[in-house]
Design a protein around this motif. Structure first.
Motif, PDB file in Angstrom:
ATOM      1  N   PRO A   1       5.726  12.439 -11.171  1.00 23.71           N
ATOM      2  CA  PRO A   1       4.891  12.486  -9.964  1.00 23.71           C
ATOM      3  C   PRO A   1       4.741  11.135  -9.276  1.00 23.71           C
ATOM      4  CG  PRO A   1       3.860  13.677 -11.782  1.00 23.71           C
ATOM      5  CD  PRO A   1       5.020  12.937 -12.359  1.00 23.71           C
ATOM      6  N   ALA A   2       4.376  11.208  -8.018  1.00 20.99           N
ATOM      7  CA  ALA A   2       4.088  10.000  -7.244  1.00 20.99           C
ATOM      8  C   ALA A   2       2.811   9.341  -7.744  1.00 20.99           C
ATOM      9  CB  ALA A   2       3.962  10.357  -5.766  1.00 20.99           C
ATOM     10  N   TYR A   3       2.696   8.046  -7.487  1.00 24.14           N
ATOM     11  CA  TYR A   3       1.481   7.313  -7.850  1.00 24.14           C
ATOM     12  C   TYR A   3       1.270   6.185  -6.844  1.00 24.14           C
ATOM     13  CZ  TYR A   3       4.664   3.814  -9.816  1.00 24.14           C
ATOM     14  OH  TYR A   3       5.652   2.874  -9.977  1.00 24.14           O
ATOM     15  N   GLY A   4       0.047   5.627  -6.849  1.00 29.30           N
ATOM     16  CA  GLY A   4      -0.257   4.526  -5.958  1.00 29.30           C
ATOM     17  C   GLY A   4      -1.632   4.682  -5.347  1.00 29.30           C
ATOM     18  N   PRO A   5      -1.934   3.929  -4.300  1.00 23.69           N
ATOM     19  CA  PRO A   5      -1.024   3.000  -3.625  1.00 23.69           C
ATOM     20  C   PRO A   5      -0.866   1.679  -4.373  1.00 23.69           C
ATOM     21  CG  PRO A   5      -3.153   3.012  -2.533  1.00 23.69           C
ATOM     22  CD  PRO A   5      -3.226   4.054  -3.598  1.00 23.69           C
ATOM     23  N   ILE A   6       0.346   1.121  -4.287  1.00 26.23           N
ATOM     24  CA  ILE A   6       0.625  -0.177  -4.888  1.00 26.23           C
ATOM     25  C   ILE A   6       1.483  -0.992  -3.919  1.00 26.23           C
ATOM     26  CG2 ILE A   6       0.562   0.738  -7.249  1.00 26.23           C
ATOM     27  CD1 ILE A   6       3.665   0.372  -7.258  1.00 26.23           C
ATOM     28  N   ASP A   7       1.659  -2.273  -4.253  1.00 27.79           N
ATOM     29  CA  ASP A   7       2.554  -3.158  -3.522  1.00 27.79           C
ATOM     30  C   ASP A   7       3.845  -3.330  -4.324  1.00 27.79           C
ATOM     31  OD1 ASP A   7       0.401  -3.473  -1.805  1.00 27.79           O
ATOM     32  OD2 ASP A   7      -0.258  -5.339  -2.763  1.00 27.79           O
ATOM     33  N   ILE A   8       4.932  -3.590  -3.620  1.00 26.05           N
ATOM     34  CA  ILE A   8       6.235  -3.803  -4.249  1.00 26.05           C
ATOM     35  C   ILE A   8       6.833  -5.077  -3.674  1.00 26.05           C
ATOM     36  CG2 ILE A   8       8.567  -2.872  -4.614  1.00 26.05           C
ATOM     37  CD1 ILE A   8       7.370  -0.072  -3.999  1.00 26.05           C
TER      38      ILE A   8
ATOM     39  N   ASN B   1       0.811  -1.233   0.000  1.00 27.18           N
ATOM     40  CA  ASN B   1       0.000   0.000   0.000  1.00 27.18           C
ATOM     41  C   ASN B   1       0.842   1.281   0.000  1.00 27.18           C
ATOM     42  OD1 ASN B   1      -2.412  -1.558   0.190  1.00 27.18           O
ATOM     43  ND2 ASN B   1      -2.076  -1.768   2.396  1.00 27.18           N
ATOM     44  N   ALA B   2       1.864   1.303  -0.819  1.00 25.85           N
ATOM     45  CA  ALA B   2       2.780   2.446  -0.847  1.00 25.85           C
ATOM     46  C   ALA B   2       2.398   3.446  -1.929  1.00 25.85           C
ATOM     47  CB  ALA B   2       4.206   1.963  -1.098  1.00 25.85           C
ATOM     48  N   MET B   3       2.515   4.716  -1.592  1.00 26.97           N
ATOM     49  CA  MET B   3       2.582   5.753  -2.618  1.00 26.97           C
ATOM     50  C   MET B   3       4.035   5.828  -3.072  1.00 26.97           C
ATOM     51  SD  MET B   3      -0.342   7.119  -3.333  1.00 26.97           S
ATOM     52  CE  MET B   3       0.199   8.599  -4.199  1.00 26.97           C
ATOM     53  N   VAL B   4       4.254   5.784  -4.373  1.00 24.94           N
ATOM     54  CA  VAL B   4       5.608   5.632  -4.915  1.00 24.94           C
ATOM     55  C   VAL B   4       6.084   6.905  -5.593  1.00 24.94           C
ATOM     56  CG1 VAL B   4       7.026   4.396  -6.607  1.00 24.94           C
ATOM     57  CG2 VAL B   4       5.371   3.144  -5.201  1.00 24.94           C
ATOM     58  N   ILE B   5       7.258   7.366  -5.186  1.00 30.93           N
ATOM     59  CA  ILE B   5       7.975   8.436  -5.894  1.00 30.93           C
ATOM     60  C   ILE B   5       9.059   7.735  -6.707  1.00 30.93           C
ATOM     61  CG2 ILE B   5       9.333  10.545  -5.658  1.00 30.93           C
ATOM     62  CD1 ILE B   5       8.060  10.885  -2.861  1.00 30.93           C
ATOM     63  N   PRO B   6       8.898   7.612  -8.032  1.00 30.24           N
ATOM     64  CA  PRO B   6       9.771   6.713  -8.799  1.00 30.24           C
ATOM     65  C   PRO B   6      11.223   7.157  -8.923  1.00 30.24           C
ATOM     66  CG  PRO B   6       8.193   7.823 -10.234  1.00 30.24           C
ATOM     67  CD  PRO B   6       7.787   8.150  -8.842  1.00 30.24           C
TER      68      PRO B   6
ATOM     69  N   ASN C   1      -0.644  -5.147  -7.473  1.00 32.19           N
ATOM     70  CA  ASN C   1      -1.544  -5.569  -6.398  1.00 32.19           C
ATOM     71  C   ASN C   1      -1.241  -7.021  -6.071  1.00 32.19           C
ATOM     72  OD1 ASN C   1      -3.959  -6.729  -5.089  1.00 32.19           O
ATOM     73  ND2 ASN C   1      -4.803  -4.672  -5.384  1.00 32.19           N
ATOM     74  N   SER C   2      -0.645  -7.237  -4.905  1.00 33.31           N
ATOM     75  CA  SER C   2      -0.164  -8.580  -4.562  1.00 33.31           C
ATOM     76  C   SER C   2      -1.296  -9.587  -4.449  1.00 33.31           C
ATOM     77  CB  SER C   2       0.635  -8.536  -3.259  1.00 33.31           C
ATOM     78  OG  SER C   2      -0.152  -8.005  -2.205  1.00 33.31           O
ATOM     79  N   ALA C   3      -2.463  -9.148  -3.989  1.00 32.03           N
ATOM     80  CA  ALA C   3      -3.586 -10.067  -3.812  1.00 32.03           C
ATOM     81  C   ALA C   3      -4.217 -10.420  -5.156  1.00 32.03           C
ATOM     82  CB  ALA C   3      -4.620  -9.466  -2.877  1.00 32.03           C
ATOM     83  N   ASP C   4      -4.540  -9.407  -5.945  1.00 30.09           N
ATOM     84  CA  ASP C   4      -5.209  -9.657  -7.226  1.00 30.09           C
ATOM     85  C   ASP C   4      -4.316 -10.426  -8.186  1.00 30.09           C
ATOM     86  OD1 ASP C   4      -7.283  -8.244  -6.182  1.00 30.09           O
ATOM     87  OD2 ASP C   4      -6.998  -6.446  -7.444  1.00 30.09           O
ATOM     88  N   GLU C   5      -2.999 -10.201  -8.087  1.00 23.44           N
ATOM     89  CA  GLU C   5      -2.084 -10.827  -9.042  1.00 23.44           C
ATOM     90  C   GLU C   5      -1.470 -12.124  -8.515  1.00 23.44           C
ATOM     91  OE1 GLU C   5       0.718  -7.729  -9.987  1.00 23.44           O
ATOM     92  OE2 GLU C   5      -0.882  -6.302 -10.434  1.00 23.44           O
ATOM     93  N   HIS C   6      -1.918 -12.544  -7.322  1.00 21.15           N
ATOM     94  CA  HIS C   6      -1.509 -13.836  -6.751  1.00 21.15           C
ATOM     95  C   HIS C   6       0.012 -13.992  -6.692  1.00 21.15           C
ATOM     96  CE1 HIS C   6      -5.732 -14.856  -7.064  1.00 21.15           C
ATOM     97  NE2 HIS C   6      -5.695 -14.616  -8.373  1.00 21.15           N
ATOM     98  N   TRP C   7       0.646 -13.028  -6.057  1.00 22.15           N
ATOM     99  CA  TRP C   7       2.098 -13.097  -5.887  1.00 22.15           C
ATOM    100  C   TRP C   7       2.460 -14.244  -4.948  1.00 22.15           C
ATOM    101  CZ3 TRP C   7       3.926  -7.360  -4.832  1.00 22.15           C
ATOM    102  CH2 TRP C   7       3.601  -6.569  -5.937  1.00 22.15           C
TER     103      TRP C   7
END
Length: 533
Positions: free
Chosen positions: A54-61, A44-49, A73-79
């Motif tokens: 600009p920043a974007y998110g929230p995403i998982d890494i 659930n991070a906002m990412v400054i690349p 998205n770790s859940a939707d993509e079944h990491w």
């Protein structure tokens, strides 16, 4: 301090294994300070690349084996199940900071624990540190130990000064041939690059840079008042310029107006007059612009280290920074004291007029740096800490970012200087300095948005506005005068510094620093209170 650093488990009750020993954790385990795992997920991070976008998110890494393997998205993509998790909800993630100008010290006035500096740099988000002068063999050893994760430290890049390579009792007459031989010695002994330091004559510069090109060593330079100015170094092919010396010299019609009593060996004279360099009557802006154009065309970077000298424009402020109370080691505190012998401690009789000139000097220096950046120049960040008041390991790096913003750069550009551009001049831009798939997992998990306030990166934290328990901008329209729901709270700070996918908990690092400082102060008090016989 390494054992205790690794033994502290964060947000769990069990103790961690030895520092940075790979461990298998159950799925969903909260990350543990200094524990290396195969798969670390930041959720659930906002990412400054990094590259001023600009920043974007929230995403998982997902960091897997020290590399950014997935973003989404770790859940939707079944990491695959992670071995450890960092919860970044409400936090920002950015690349680790590259410090392009620093020195490791094991002594200032008295011994200084090397782990004190390592902790402060990591706590300030520095994951890569270029040492530009020090004990060559020790730094070479630490470079290997950091790469192997057997010490808690930033990644180390080694740029020795030529003097660091002299054998014991070796005579050095500074001939061009001797300079070439030392460059070759640097290559043979495993240096990553070279740091030149003036004053140098042009033939010495030509020989050194020519030999460095032949053996494939990149170069940076601290230009002093000498025969060779920035114009010579740029024309002859240096890769980077440190500080501001030499740049302004090359823009003068003639030379600086030194008074008859000027003694370059006197630190008060040297630093006092350095603060007048950009405000000379014969300063030619057209010459400066041409030099900056040529620096850009030839790919010469600039590491300005503005935080290093800031005490010269406001000494009282630099002597009274709030983090000194808990984090200033007595060895550094004693070094800072005014002295006629120690480098950078030139404060005896320092005047309001000298400060005023330095403030004017900063303004022109910052304008020159901004012009260089607008022309497309590569700018980096370094702190050159523990010489002048105010520039303390790590804290100086964060102050450097604030000064880049003061110079006129957007916070996104400032963070690019500290990450993407730093990696670029170290030749690491293909794998470091960005939050990007396939890049090394050097990441900072920050309590707050550094694009709104760079001070949230300071390991001491900063004062923030709270409204009904939530952090808000002090420009927020919901805040009204006299509203009892408004409070000032202390927050911010980096929560986790992640290097090569290994998480380091910043509050833990800073607790260790505080313990080291308290231990040293107790020992000093005990020693100084003993009766004299």
């Amino acid at each position: 301090m390494l054992a205790s650093a690794a033994a502290v488990a964060v947000a769990v009750t069990a103790a961690a294994p030895s520092a940075q020993t790979p461990a298998t954790a159950s799925a969903g385990t909260t990350a543990v300070h200094a524990r290396q795992v195969k798969r670390l997920v930041i959720k659930n991070a906002m990412v400054i690349p990094g590259p001023a976008t600009p920043a974007y998110g929230p995403i998982d890494i997902l960091a897997e084996d020290g590399v950014i393997a997935r973003m989404g998205n770790s859940a939707d993509e079944h990491w695959p199940a992670p071995d450890a998790i960092v919860d970044a909800t409400g936090k920002y993630v950015m690349p680790g900071i590259v410090n392009t100008h620093m020195h490791w010290h094991e002594e200032r006035v008295g011994p200084l624990p090397i782990q004190y500096e390592r902790n402060l740099y990591l706590a300030s988000g520095v994951t890569t540190a270029r040492e530009v002068g020090g004990n060559f063999e020790k730094t070479k050893q630490w470079r290997a130990e950091s790469a192997a994760h057997t010490i808690v430290a930033p990644r180390i890049v080694l740029y020795p000064m030529l003097a660091d390579l002299l054998e014991k009792n070796q005579t050095f007459n500074r001939t061009p041939a001797e300079h070439r031989a030392l460059v070759q010695r640097a290559k043979d002994r495993g240096a990553d690059g070279l740091k030149l330091i003036g004053p140098m004559d042009r033939d010495q510069v030509a020989a050194t840079l020519d030999e460095a090109k032949k053996v494939g060593l990149p170069t940076t330079v601290h230009i002093a008042v000498g025969d060779a100015t920035a114009r010579d170094f740029v024309d002859l092919g240096v890769n980077c310029i440190e500080h501001f010396y030499g740049v302004a010299d090359a823009a003068l019609d003639g030379i600086q107006d030194f008074p008859p009593e000027m003694n370059y060996s006197n630190e008060i004279h040297r630093f006092g007059r350095a603060g007048e360099l950009y405000i000379q009557n014969n300063f030619d802006h057209e010459k400066l612009s041409k030099l900056l154009d040529d620096m850009v065309a030839k790919g010469v970077a600039w590491s300005p280290t503005m935080s290093t000298y800031e005490a010269a424009r406001d000494l009282v402020k630099a002597q009274n920074l709030p983090w000194y109370k808990d984090y200033l080691h007595p060895s550094v505190e004693d070094y800072y004291q005014p002295s006629m012998t120690r480098h950078g401690t030139f404060w005896i009789g320092w005047t309001a007029t000298q400060e005023a000139k330095w403030r004017r000097n900063y303004r022109v220096w910052m304008d020159a740096l901004l012009e260089f950046g607008r022309k497309g120049g590569t700018i980096t960040t370094g702190d050159d800490a523990a010489y002048l008041y105010g520039s303390l390991y790590g804290f100086g790096v964060i102050r450097e970012l604030e000064l880049h913003e003061e110079a006129g750069f957007h916070p996104l550009e400032v963070l690019k200087h500290a990450t993407v551009d730093g990696a670029k001049i170290l030749g690491l831009s293909e794998r470091l300095g960005r939050v990007r798939l396939g890049f090394i997992a050097d990441l900072l998990v920050v309590n707050g948005n550094p694009l709104e306030n760079l001070r949230v990166l300071n390991p001491y934290g900063t004062d923030l506005m709270s409204y009904n328990g939530q952090i808000v901008s002090n420009y927020s329209g919901i805040v009204k005068p006299g509203d009892p729901n408004v409070k000032m709270v202390h927050g911010g700070g980096i929560e986790w510094t992640i290097k090569d996918g290994i998480p380091y908990h910043v509050p833990t690092l800073m607790k260790e620093v505080k313990d080291m400082v308290n231990k040293a102060r107790t020992e000093r008090s005990r020693t100084t209170s003993q009766p004299q016989h």
